[in-house]
Design a protein around this motif. Structure first.
Motif, PDB file in Angstrom:
ATOM      1  N   ASN A   1      -5.034  42.030   6.647  1.00 12.23           N
ATOM      2  CA  ASN A   1      -4.771  42.078   8.083  1.00 12.23           C
ATOM      3  C   ASN A   1      -3.272  41.901   8.287  1.00 12.23           C
ATOM      4  O   ASN A   1      -2.592  41.260   7.483  1.00 12.23           O
ATOM      5  N   ILE A   2      -2.758  42.458   9.355  1.00  5.90           N
ATOM      6  CA  ILE A   2      -1.316  42.521   9.539  1.00  5.90           C
ATOM      7  C   ILE A   2      -0.710  41.140   9.752  1.00  5.90           C
ATOM      8  O   ILE A   2       0.407  40.858   9.292  1.00  5.90           O
ATOM      9  N   GLU A   3      -1.427  40.231  10.420  1.00  9.60           N
ATOM     10  CA  GLU A   3      -0.881  38.902  10.681  1.00  9.60           C
ATOM     11  C   GLU A   3      -0.600  38.157   9.377  1.00  9.60           C
ATOM     12  O   GLU A   3       0.458  37.535   9.211  1.00  9.60           O
ATOM     13  N   THR A   4      -1.543  38.233   8.442  1.00  5.38           N
ATOM     14  CA  THR A   4      -1.359  37.545   7.166  1.00  5.38           C
ATOM     15  C   THR A   4      -0.227  38.167   6.360  1.00  5.38           C
ATOM     16  O   THR A   4       0.586  37.461   5.753  1.00  5.38           O
ATOM     17  N   LEU A   5      -0.162  39.489   6.344  1.00  8.35           N
ATOM     18  CA  LEU A   5       0.892  40.159   5.590  1.00  8.35           C
ATOM     19  C   LEU A   5       2.277  39.841   6.148  1.00  8.35           C
ATOM     20  O   LEU A   5       3.227  39.596   5.391  1.00  8.35           O
ATOM     21  N   VAL A   6       2.411  39.834   7.461  1.00 10.27           N
ATOM     22  CA  VAL A   6       3.701  39.495   8.070  1.00 10.27           C
ATOM     23  C   VAL A   6       4.111  38.077   7.686  1.00 10.27           C
ATOM     24  O   VAL A   6       5.255  37.825   7.277  1.00 10.27           O
ATOM     25  N   GLU A   7       3.188  37.133   7.798  1.00 10.92           N
ATOM     26  CA  GLU A   7       3.497  35.746   7.430  1.00 10.92           C
ATOM     27  C   GLU A   7       3.831  35.628   5.948  1.00 10.92           C
ATOM     28  O   GLU A   7       4.755  34.905   5.550  1.00 10.92           O
ATOM     29  N   LEU A   8       3.096  36.373   5.109  1.00  8.79           N
ATOM     30  CA  LEU A   8       3.332  36.324   3.665  1.00  8.79           C
ATOM     31  C   LEU A   8       4.743  36.784   3.318  1.00  8.79           C
ATOM     32  O   LEU A   8       5.480  36.100   2.585  1.00  8.79           O
ATOM     33  N   TYR A   9       5.146  37.939   3.837  1.00  2.74           N
ATOM     34  CA  TYR A   9       6.451  38.480   3.461  1.00  2.74           C
ATOM     35  C   TYR A   9       7.600  37.693   4.086  1.00  2.74           C
ATOM     36  O   TYR A   9       8.679  37.589   3.489  1.00  2.74           O
ATOM     37  N   ASN A  10       7.382  37.099   5.246  1.00  7.96           N
ATOM     38  CA  ASN A  10       8.395  36.212   5.802  1.00  7.96           C
ATOM     39  C   ASN A  10       8.536  34.948   4.961  1.00  7.96           C
ATOM     40  O   ASN A  10       9.650  34.484   4.707  1.00  7.96           O
ATOM     41  N   LYS A  11       7.421  34.399   4.516  1.00  4.23           N
ATOM     42  CA  LYS A  11       7.451  33.201   3.663  1.00  4.23           C
ATOM     43  C   LYS A  11       8.132  33.490   2.335  1.00  4.23           C
ATOM     44  O   LYS A  11       8.888  32.664   1.809  1.00  4.23           O
ATOM     45  N   MET A  12       7.859  34.635   1.769  1.00 11.53           N
ATOM     46  CA  MET A  12       8.491  35.002   0.509  1.00 11.53           C
ATOM     47  C   MET A  12      10.001  35.034   0.666  1.00 11.53           C
ATOM     48  O   MET A  12      10.737  34.481  -0.157  1.00 11.53           O
ATOM     49  N   ARG A  13      10.477  35.653   1.738  1.00 11.89           N
ATOM     50  CA  ARG A  13      11.915  35.754   1.928  1.00 11.89           C
ATOM     51  C   ARG A  13      12.535  34.379   2.145  1.00 11.89           C
ATOM     52  O   ARG A  13      13.630  34.089   1.641  1.00 11.89           O
ATOM     53  N   GLN A  14      11.855  33.516   2.889  1.00 15.17           N
ATOM     54  CA  GLN A  14      12.351  32.157   3.107  1.00 15.17           C
ATOM     55  C   GLN A  14      12.490  31.385   1.798  1.00 15.17           C
ATOM     56  O   GLN A  14      13.317  30.475   1.688  1.00 15.17           O
ATOM     57  N   ASN A  15      11.670  31.754   0.807  1.00 10.34           N
ATOM     58  CA  ASN A  15      11.697  31.071  -0.494  1.00 10.34           C
ATOM     59  C   ASN A  15      12.477  31.852  -1.549  1.00 10.34           C
ATOM     60  O   ASN A  15      12.325  31.604  -2.742  1.00 10.34           O
ATOM     61  N   ASN A  16      13.306  32.786  -1.097  1.00 13.66           N
ATOM     62  CA  ASN A  16      14.190  33.534  -1.999  1.00 13.66           C
ATOM     63  C   ASN A  16      13.414  34.362  -3.012  1.00 13.66           C
ATOM     64  O   ASN A  16      13.839  34.552  -4.147  1.00 13.66           O
ATOM     65  N   ILE A  17      12.242  34.864  -2.591  1.00  8.94           N
ATOM     66  CA  ILE A  17      11.406  35.703  -3.446  1.00  8.94           C
ATOM     67  C   ILE A  17      11.439  37.123  -2.902  1.00  8.94           C
ATOM     68  O   ILE A  17      11.056  37.376  -1.750  1.00  8.94           O
ATOM     69  N   GLU A  18      11.901  38.053  -3.716  1.00  8.65           N
ATOM     70  CA  GLU A  18      12.014  39.443  -3.281  1.00  8.65           C
ATOM     71  C   GLU A  18      10.654  40.142  -3.353  1.00  8.65           C
ATOM     72  O   GLU A  18       9.846  39.866  -4.237  1.00  8.65           O
ATOM     73  N   SER A  19      10.423  41.043  -2.415  1.00  7.38           N
ATOM     74  CA  SER A  19       9.193  41.836  -2.454  1.00  7.38           C
ATOM     75  C   SER A  19       9.377  43.015  -3.400  1.00  7.38           C
ATOM     76  O   SER A  19      10.479  43.543  -3.546  1.00  7.38           O
ATOM     77  N   HIS A  20       8.292  43.406  -4.038  1.00 10.80           N
ATOM     78  CA  HIS A  20       8.326  44.554  -4.947  1.00 10.80           C
ATOM     79  C   HIS A  20       7.163  45.465  -4.557  1.00 10.80           C
ATOM     80  O   HIS A  20       7.205  46.120  -3.539  1.00 10.80           O
TER      81      HIS A  20
END
Length: 358
Positions: free
Chosen positions: A233-252
């Motif tokens: 669902n879009i809400e979870t994905l948005v929160e996930l990728y924002n959290k990743m960036r806050q923790n200095n984790i790049e998306s692949h």
């Protein structure tokens, strides 16, 4: 799969699952976001369309003085996959290597692997290794042997990617012995590939573990999996990728869940995945620096969904077009055989039939 992959959950994860169940409830999005990834389900035994037991066959035949070395795979020109062990701290229910024969390479075997990487036949082509498994950070001392051997015998290797879910499964294991792996090795660029599929996984201890790794100068990135009931669902994905960036984790990659026996209940359709990714990356809901690539882990390798990739649809199967050349694949992996699901087009490029989900 349910017989071959017993439930295995670390004490850290069991405690967090218990806390979430009590505080959020057993049907909550937060609890299911973690539980569906690790807790064994009766649905794993349900009859479904998926028949594959492995995601691809790409083993490289490398001989030392005694035998063929296990744990080596090669699908791509410049990268060799090394699996020092197929042991994990916890069993992800959608694991793409759940049906592989288990092994753990000895220190002597790891040195032979490094010599293979530096062999004259590879020296001008191979420049990167992906050290995965299993989880190679389970045995940091043995991993140290491999890294030092690569430096000594394979100076052509410039990038070492290490794949691990330990920061999220048992963050206390990211201790000084693990941090020391990344010290005093200036000839190697280190990257850590992890997998985080739901924002609930960013517990304080997990965030601290990732910071310890980042503080060593290691680039951390995540290859996530789209899982039904977890993050579809879009809400979870948005929160996930924002959290990743806050923790200095790049998306692949954001992977479409692989078509393997036992995990049909966790798979969305490709169409659903494309809809979610379109909304995620074309809406301004996350930063352009956090956008993932949606891809399928097919029998011939990773295929990212771009225009022209989907060639045909038939009987819940999708024909995917790659830019992998058959002759090149055979050139750098003489052991590789064309899978029954694949074909070579008129230009010499590989296509593959991929099982969709409903």
């Amino acid at each position: 799969m349910s017989q071959l992959l017993p439930e295995k959950i670390t004490p850290f994860l069991r405690e967090r699952l218990s806390d979430l169940k009590s505080s959020e409830g057993p049907e909550s999005r937060a609890y299911l976001g973690l539980a569906l990834q690790y807790c064994k389900s009766e649905e794993e035994g349900a009859v479904a369309n998926e028949h594959s037991l492995k995601h691809y066959e790409a083993g490289v035949e490398v001989h030392n003085e005694e035998c063929i070395l296990p744990g080596l795979e090669r699908l791509y020109r410049k990268t060799l996959v090394i699996e020092p062990t197929l042991v994990c701290l916890a069993h992800c229910r959608y694991c793409l290597r759940s049906n592989y024969a288990k092994h753990t390479l000895s220190e002597k075997q790891l040195i032979e692997v490094a010599k293979y990487c530096g062999h004259p036949s590879n020296r001008d082509i191979l420049n990167e290794v992906l050290i995965t498994g299993g989880d190679p950070l389970i045995f940091p001392q043995r991993l140290e042997v491999l890294l030092n051997a690569l430096i000594e015998y394979a100076p052509n290797i410039k990038i070492a990617r290490i794949a691990s879910r330990i920061p999220g499964q048992d963050p206390a294991r990211i201790d000084q012995s693990v941090q020391n792996l990344f010290s005093n090795k200036p000839s190697l660029r280190f990257e850590l590939a992890t997998q985080i599929n739901h924002p609930v996984e960013f517990f304080p201890e997990v965030e601290a573990a990732f910071k310890r790794i980042s503080d060593c100068g290691v680039k951390v990135y995540s290859q996530n999996v789209l899982l039904k009931g977890v993050n579809d669902n879009i809400e979870t994905l948005v929160e996930l990728y924002n959290k990743m960036r806050q923790n200095n984790i790049e998306s692949h990659y954001l992977f479409h869940c692989i078509p393997m026996v036992g995990i049909h209940h966790l798979r969305t359709s490709v169409t659903r995945g494309l809809q979610l990714v379109k909304e995620l990356v074309c809406s301004g809901k996350i930063s352009g620096r956090a956008k993932p690539m949606f891809a399928a882990m097919s029998d011939i390798g990773k295929i990212t969904f771009y225009e022209g990739v989907v060639v045909e649809k038939k009987d819940n199967k999708i024909l995917l077009q790659s830019n992998y050349r058959y002759d090149e694949r055979r050139m750098w992996n003489g052991s590789w055989q064309l899978p029954a699901t694949a074909e070579v087009d008129e230009r010499g490029y590989l296509r593959v039939w991929y099982d969709d989900a409903c």
